[in-house]
Structures are given as C-alpha cells and as structure tokens.
Design a protein around this motif. Structure first.
Motif, PDB file in Angstrom:
ATOM      1  N   SER A 122      10.621 -17.318  10.706  1.00  9.17           N
ATOM      2  CA  SER A 122      11.895 -16.990  11.365  1.00  9.17           C
ATOM      3  C   SER A 122      11.734 -15.889  12.415  1.00  9.17           C
ATOM      4  CB  SER A 122      12.915 -16.541  10.309  1.00  9.17           C
ATOM      5  OG  SER A 122      13.106 -17.571   9.377  1.00  9.17           O
ATOM      6  N   SER A 123      10.870 -16.139  13.381  1.00 12.06           N
ATOM      7  CA  SER A 123      10.454 -15.062  14.283  1.00 12.06           C
ATOM      8  C   SER A 123      11.386 -14.865  15.476  1.00 12.06           C
ATOM      9  CB  SER A 123       9.025 -15.303  14.758  1.00 12.06           C
ATOM     10  OG  SER A 123       8.915 -16.568  15.372  1.00 12.06           O
ATOM     11  N   GLY A 124      12.085 -15.915  15.919  1.00 12.20           N
ATOM     12  CA  GLY A 124      13.075 -15.762  16.985  1.00 12.20           C
ATOM     13  C   GLY A 124      12.527 -15.198  18.285  1.00 12.20           C
ATOM     14  N   GLY A 126      18.616  -2.474  22.587  1.00  8.88           N
ATOM     15  CA  GLY A 126      18.309  -1.715  21.365  1.00  8.88           C
ATOM     16  C   GLY A 126      16.910  -1.932  20.815  1.00  8.88           C
ATOM     17  N   GLU A 127      16.352  -3.093  21.068  1.00  6.28           N
ATOM     18  CA  GLU A 127      15.055  -3.399  20.460  1.00  6.28           C
ATOM     19  C   GLU A 127      13.896  -3.269  21.443  1.00  6.28           C
ATOM     20  OE1 GLU A 127      16.624  -7.083  19.349  1.00  6.28           O
ATOM     21  OE2 GLU A 127      17.353  -6.405  17.407  1.00  6.28           O
ATOM     22  N   TYR A 128      14.143  -2.525  22.535  1.00  2.00           N
ATOM     23  CA  TYR A 128      13.170  -2.436  23.639  1.00  2.00           C
ATOM     24  C   TYR A 128      11.800  -1.949  23.191  1.00  2.00           C
ATOM     25  CZ  TYR A 128      13.337   2.596  23.423  1.00  2.00           C
ATOM     26  OH  TYR A 128      13.199   3.878  22.977  1.00  2.00           O
ATOM     27  N   LYS A 183      21.696 -18.955  13.660  1.00  4.27           N
ATOM     28  CA  LYS A 183      21.469 -19.647  14.941  1.00  4.27           C
ATOM     29  C   LYS A 183      20.888 -18.686  15.973  1.00  4.27           C
ATOM     30  CE  LYS A 183      25.686 -21.512  15.287  1.00  4.27           C
ATOM     31  NZ  LYS A 183      26.800 -22.177  15.993  1.00  4.27           N
ATOM     32  N   TRP A 184      21.254 -17.420  15.836  1.00  2.00           N
ATOM     33  CA  TRP A 184      20.714 -16.306  16.633  1.00  2.00           C
ATOM     34  C   TRP A 184      19.210 -16.449  16.887  1.00  2.00           C
ATOM     35  CZ3 TRP A 184      22.570 -12.305  19.289  1.00  2.00           C
ATOM     36  CH2 TRP A 184      21.889 -11.075  19.365  1.00  2.00           C
ATOM     37  N   LEU A 185      18.491 -17.008  15.898  1.00  2.00           N
ATOM     38  CA  LEU A 185      17.031 -17.103  15.984  1.00  2.00           C
ATOM     39  C   LEU A 185      16.550 -18.241  16.862  1.00  2.00           C
ATOM     40  CD1 LEU A 185      16.630 -16.510  12.216  1.00  2.00           C
ATOM     41  CD2 LEU A 185      15.658 -15.005  13.947  1.00  2.00           C
ATOM     42  N   GLY A 191      17.328 -19.632   3.446  1.00  2.00           N
ATOM     43  CA  GLY A 191      17.832 -18.663   4.421  1.00  2.00           C
ATOM     44  C   GLY A 191      16.767 -17.980   5.255  1.00  2.00           C
ATOM     45  N   HIS A 192      16.995 -16.676   5.505  1.00  2.00           N
ATOM     46  CA  HIS A 192      16.144 -15.904   6.414  1.00  2.00           C
ATOM     47  C   HIS A 192      14.906 -15.410   5.681  1.00  2.00           C
ATOM     48  CE1 HIS A 192      15.416 -13.903  10.120  1.00  2.00           C
ATOM     49  NE2 HIS A 192      15.625 -12.682   9.680  1.00  2.00           N
ATOM     50  N   THR A 193      14.036 -16.331   5.364  1.00  2.00           N
ATOM     51  CA  THR A 193      12.843 -16.067   4.546  1.00  2.00           C
ATOM     52  C   THR A 193      11.872 -17.218   4.778  1.00  2.00           C
ATOM     53  OG1 THR A 193      12.026 -16.108   2.251  1.00  2.00           O
ATOM     54  CG2 THR A 193      14.106 -17.185   2.626  1.00  2.00           C
TER      55      THR A 193
HETATM   56  C1  GCU Z   1      17.679  -8.658  14.413  1.00  2.00           C
HETATM   57  C2  GCU Z   1      16.891  -8.909  15.664  1.00  2.00           C
HETATM   58  C3  GCU Z   1      15.872 -10.007  15.468  1.00  2.00           C
HETATM   59  C4  GCU Z   1      15.016  -9.708  14.273  1.00  2.00           C
HETATM   60  C5  GCU Z   1      15.874  -9.434  13.076  1.00  2.00           C
HETATM   61  C6  GCU Z   1      15.082  -8.936  11.877  1.00  2.00           C
HETATM   62  O1  GCU Z   1      18.479  -9.764  14.144  1.00  2.00           O
HETATM   63  O2  GCU Z   1      17.755  -9.236  16.709  1.00  2.00           O
HETATM   64  O3  GCU Z   1      15.053 -10.099  16.600  1.00  2.00           O
HETATM   65  O4  GCU Z   1      14.126 -10.741  14.035  1.00  2.00           O
HETATM   66  O5  GCU Z   1      16.799  -8.408  13.364  1.00  2.00           O
HETATM   67  O6  GCU Z   1      13.937  -8.550  12.000  1.00  2.00           O
HETATM   68  O7  GCU Z   1      15.644  -8.877  10.800  1.00  2.00           O
END
Ligand code: GCU
Length: 515
Positions: free
Chosen positions: A352-354, A375-377, A431-433, A488-490
């Motif tokens: 789930s690297s996005g 924020g994540e710069y 879906k963000w990912l 989920g996110h895993t």
């Molecule tokens: C946020 C961030 C993602 C990241 C995630 C996480 O959602 O936008 O890029 O992968 O946090 O690491 O939990």
C-alpha cells in the motif's frame, strides 16, 4: 513503590546522558540549526526560488477541496516517460543498453528530482549485538538478536545515530535461512523468562531492595507473604496451538523456514520535517538544512536498510543472497526505494505504498504531488517541491513536468523479485492510495523485466488499457507480481501468497532439523 524505582532509574539514565553530553565541547562544532517543519519547508522554497505552492488536496471526501476521485480526470498527461527509450531517443533493445545507458539515466533523474542523492561522505556504521535471546514463537524455537548500528559521528558528535534492528531466525530448520527485513519496531518476539527458581531469587532481591529504599515496605510484604511483585508474562500456549490461518506475518515466515529482521526507521531518520537537521541526514550535513538534491527521509530509511543488510551479510545464520525488504504505507514507499536503489536486496514486498511509492506521480487521483510537496515534503528531495509550485522563478510546474515516474522506479528493481500489494478501500486501504495508478505503473515496468529475461505480470505492457485484476486474484507467475487482497491498509493478508512466491523464486525449501 514502582514509581520510586522508576524515578531512581530515570535519574541515573539522565545523569549518564548528561555526562555524555558534557564530554562534547559543542563550541568546537558548527551550531546545529533548529527549525520547525514550517521553517525548514520555507527555507527549501527559498533555495528553489518558489514563492507559492499549490495546496495539497484534502483526504476527506466531504471537504470542498477534496482529492480527485474521478477516473476521467485522473490522467492529465496520459503518456508516461518512455521506459525503454534513452534521453537521446534511442530504443533500448538489449540488457546491456539497459544496464549501461538507460538505467543510469533513470537513476540520475530519480535521485536529482524525486528522492535525493546519497551524500559522498556518509560515515560508516558499526554493528553490535546487544542481546542474544533464545525464544519460542509458538512452537518454533528461534534466536533473537537485538542489534545496534552505531554511525560514526566523530566528525559531528552533537548528533548521535544508533540504528535499531532485531533479527529473528528459526532454529528448527537448516540454515543459513532467507530473511525478510521489515520496516517497523524491533521488539523481541517472545522474551525468554526466568525459571520459577530464578524468579523466586529475583523477587527476594527485589523485596530487599524496596525495603532498603523504604523500611515501611516490610510491613506490607509481611502482610502478604506469598505475594510476588515480579511475575511471569503469559508464555506461549503449547497446548492449544492456533490454526495456521491465524498466524501473523512473522509466524508465517518462521513456519516457512524464513527469518525476519525489523528495523526502526525513526532510529535512522525522524518522520518529520523538524528532524531533517538531525538523524543521519542531519549528521552528514553537520546540523544544517538540506540542499535541493540532498536525500529525503525515504532515501535515508532505504540507506539504513542497506546498512542492516551489511550486518546480515556477516551473520552466518542468514543467507544474505536471499534477503528481502518489506514495508506498508510510507514504509511501503521506503521498501520500494530500498529495493530499487540497493541491488543486494533480492526481493521486495511493497505494501500500500501510494504516491512516492508505486503510484504514478502524474496521476491526479487521491494523494497528489501537492501532498508530497506540502506536509510530507521531507520524505522527498527538496527538488521535488518544484512540481508543486504555482509561482516561482522558473514559473510553475506540475507532476506532468517530472522527467521520470514510478513505473521507472519499479523497473529499477528488475530483475529482482518485486511484489506490489494493496488492500481495498472498503476496508480502509483508502482510494487516496490510487491502486489503479499503481497497477498502471506495474504494468508499464513489466517491459524491463521482460527485457532482462524475466516474467512480468503476464499481461501486456499497455498501461492505458490493461484492467486491474479482480480483488484476491493475484498475478503471481513472474518475477514481478501484483495482488490486491480484500483487507485494509496492511499487507498481512498477502503474506500467504508472498512467502511461497518468494521461496520458489529464491529456490528455497526449508529443511527441518532434528533436535
Ligand atoms: C498518509 C500519507 C501517505 C502515507 C500514509 C501512511 O496518508 O498521505 O502517503 O502512505 O499516510 O504512511 O500511513
């Protein structure tokens, strides 16, 4: 009582740290810059000549400025940089041309514009085994080694970096074994505990110590003569083993004859902008802010993982040619960056690297380039910020201006074994990912695996038309693999598929040993 003991310990720790600090004459060194994340962000904008950045979208779908989730708007520049065409327009048709020309071009672009370069002068790391523990994880006897990788900070002693890692290896199989390194917290899986006799001695000594500290305690102990202040933790249950379907990822690895290592990203580089003048990045920069092509946290975490692998190469329990890297979410990004840039890692499980990981930067779906320039710069190189600029000395840029994209990051992993994993939005893998964008990048990366004589997903490399396979349908026949599970996110639900896939490609079959 416990409080006063804790206090005593806290005081003695504090004095040790103070003594250490006192030995360093900080006036001899360049002063460490202490910025808030906002100040550091601003400083980088100034270095780059950026006046304004577009704000990142909101992850909350009910907000007015929420991220785009309309597929028809997601591809403003649908043509990806040609993965197998050199900068001067020549088609890359041989492995040789890939290794000698095209790959170095991609590495250069990814380093300069996206993740940052490793500095020339990174100090060396010295590993020590702090604790070696013989443990049981369920029925599996293991050796657990707590490791510390101290970075030589003699050039700037104001910053100390001690990389924390835990190595856990099964003892019931013939070694050396393959190891999966995971970004996470390095805890002992199941610390061995004193025998009942030893426990009694410990309790006796502990009671004496408490009474010495406060004589009133004696009356309490006398009132409860059988009370043992130090008790055993619940041990593994040998009588009712749990069904295999309930095994955690690490239990599954051990059952398959693999070892694992957990490495703490925060001990390498803090996961925030204010920490960028500290940690390994700060140590190399002697406490000063970054330059635009300096490494960001993702590259620093990846560097730390490679140092962890240096240790594993020295440990006879480990087959260092069969070491993988794993992570989820931001650590999924870090795992992909690690595999891409460190050829000694043989395999990767990218969870789930996005954005900044497997997903295409130029896609506008869910998390955006503007999220990673805001924020994540600090995950990225400073230069990456240019692609979020709306007003700058160079005008403005968007993700479409990037000379590289994530299909090329995945391609850097070839021919090594690369498993891209996602869950489903309904269960929290948002879906963000951008699962779809990650699939497109994986499809496009396949052409490099094939050029190097390996199998890719087994579909065409036409990223514009290929459809994501249904959930729970893995494409696991090649060195490049994809599976979206229904959790989920895993990446935990994909271990059941990852382990046999990786073992087969690594030609590893566990050999039980009689004990
Ligand atoms: C946020 C961030 C993602 C990241 C995630 C996480 O959602 O936008 O890029 O992968 O946090 O690491 O939990």
């Amino acid at each position: 009582m416990e409080k006063s003991l804790f206090f005593l310990l806290a005081v003695s720790f504090a004095s040790v740290t103070m003594a250490q600090e006192m030995k360093i004459d900080s006036s001899k060194y360049q002063r460490m810059v202490t910025f808030t994340a906002e100040q550091d962000h601003k400083n980088m904008m100034q270095q780059l000549g950026i006046k304004a950045l577009r704000p990142g979208p909101s992850g909350n779908e009910s907000d007015a400025n929420h991220a785009n989730y309309d597929e028809s708007l997601a591809n403003p520049c649908p043509q990806l940089p040609e993965i197998l065409t050199t900068k001067n327009g020549r088609k890359v048709t041989s492995a040789d041309a890939w290794w000698k020309q095209r790959r170095p071009e991609i590495v250069e672009d990814l380093e300069r514009e996206v993740y940052g370069r490793l500095p020339q002068n990174i100090p060396s790391v010295k590993w020590t085994v702090k604790v070696t523990d013989q443990e049981y994880v369920g029925f599996t006897p293991v050796v657990a080694k707590q490791l510390i990788g101290h970075v030589d900070n003699s050039s700037y002693p104001l910053i100390n970096v001690d990389i924390k890692m835990m190595l856990v290896v099964p003892k019931n199989v013939k070694g050396p074994v393959p190891v999966l390194m995971m970004f996470g917290w390095p805890a002992f899986p199941s610390p061995a505990q004193p025998s009942p006799d030893d426990m009694e001695k410990l309790n006796e000594a502990f009671k004496q110590m408490m009474i010495k500290n406060d004589p009133n305690m004696k009356a309490i102990f006398d009132r409860y003569p059988a009370y043992m202040p130090i008790t055993r933790l619940a041990g593994p249950n040998f009588f009712a083993p749990k069904p295999e379907s309930e095994f955690s990822p690490t239990e599954q690895l051990l059952a398959a004859g693999w070892g694992y290592a957990t490495i703490d990203p925060g001990s390498i580089q803090a996961d925030n902008g204010a920490g960028i003048t500290r940690g390994i990045i700060g140590l190399v920069n002697k406490g000063q802010p970054r330059k635009p092509d300096d490494w960001g946290a993702l590259r620093a975490w990846a560097w730390g993982a490679a140092r962890g692998l240096d240790y594993l190469e020295t440990d006879s329990l480990v087959d260092a040619k069969k070491v993988g890297i794993e992570g989820v979410s931001r650590y999924g990004k870090a795992a992909l960056v690690t595999l891409a840039f460190e050829p000694r890692f043989a395999v990767g499980l990218i969870g789930s690297s996005g954005k900044g990981g497997a997903t295409l930067h130029r896609r506008v779906f869910g998390e955006a380039v503007e999220s990673l320039t805001g924020g994540e710069y600090y995950w990225m190189a400073g230069n990456y910020m240019k692609y979020g600029a709306s007003e700058a000395s160079f005008g403005s840029k968007t993700g479409c201006d990037l000379p590289v994209d994530s299909h090329e990051l995945i391609a850097l992993c070839a021919p090594r074994f690369t498993f891209i994993s996602y869950g489903i939005p309904e269960k929290g893998d948002a879906k963000w990912l951008d699962q779809q964008g990650s699939y497109m990048a994986t499809v496009a990366a396949g052409s490099v695996f094939k050029l190097l004589g390996k199998k890719d997903l087994g579909v065409s490399n036409d990223y514009q038309t290929e459809k994501m396979p249904p959930v729970n349908t893995g494409l696991l026949d090649g060195e490049l693999a994809w599976r979206q599970h229904d959790g989920g996110h895993t990446d935990a639900p994909n271990f059941k598929y990852f382990i046999p896939w990786a073992s087969k490609l690594l030609k590893y079959e566990k050999t039980p040993v009689k004990r």
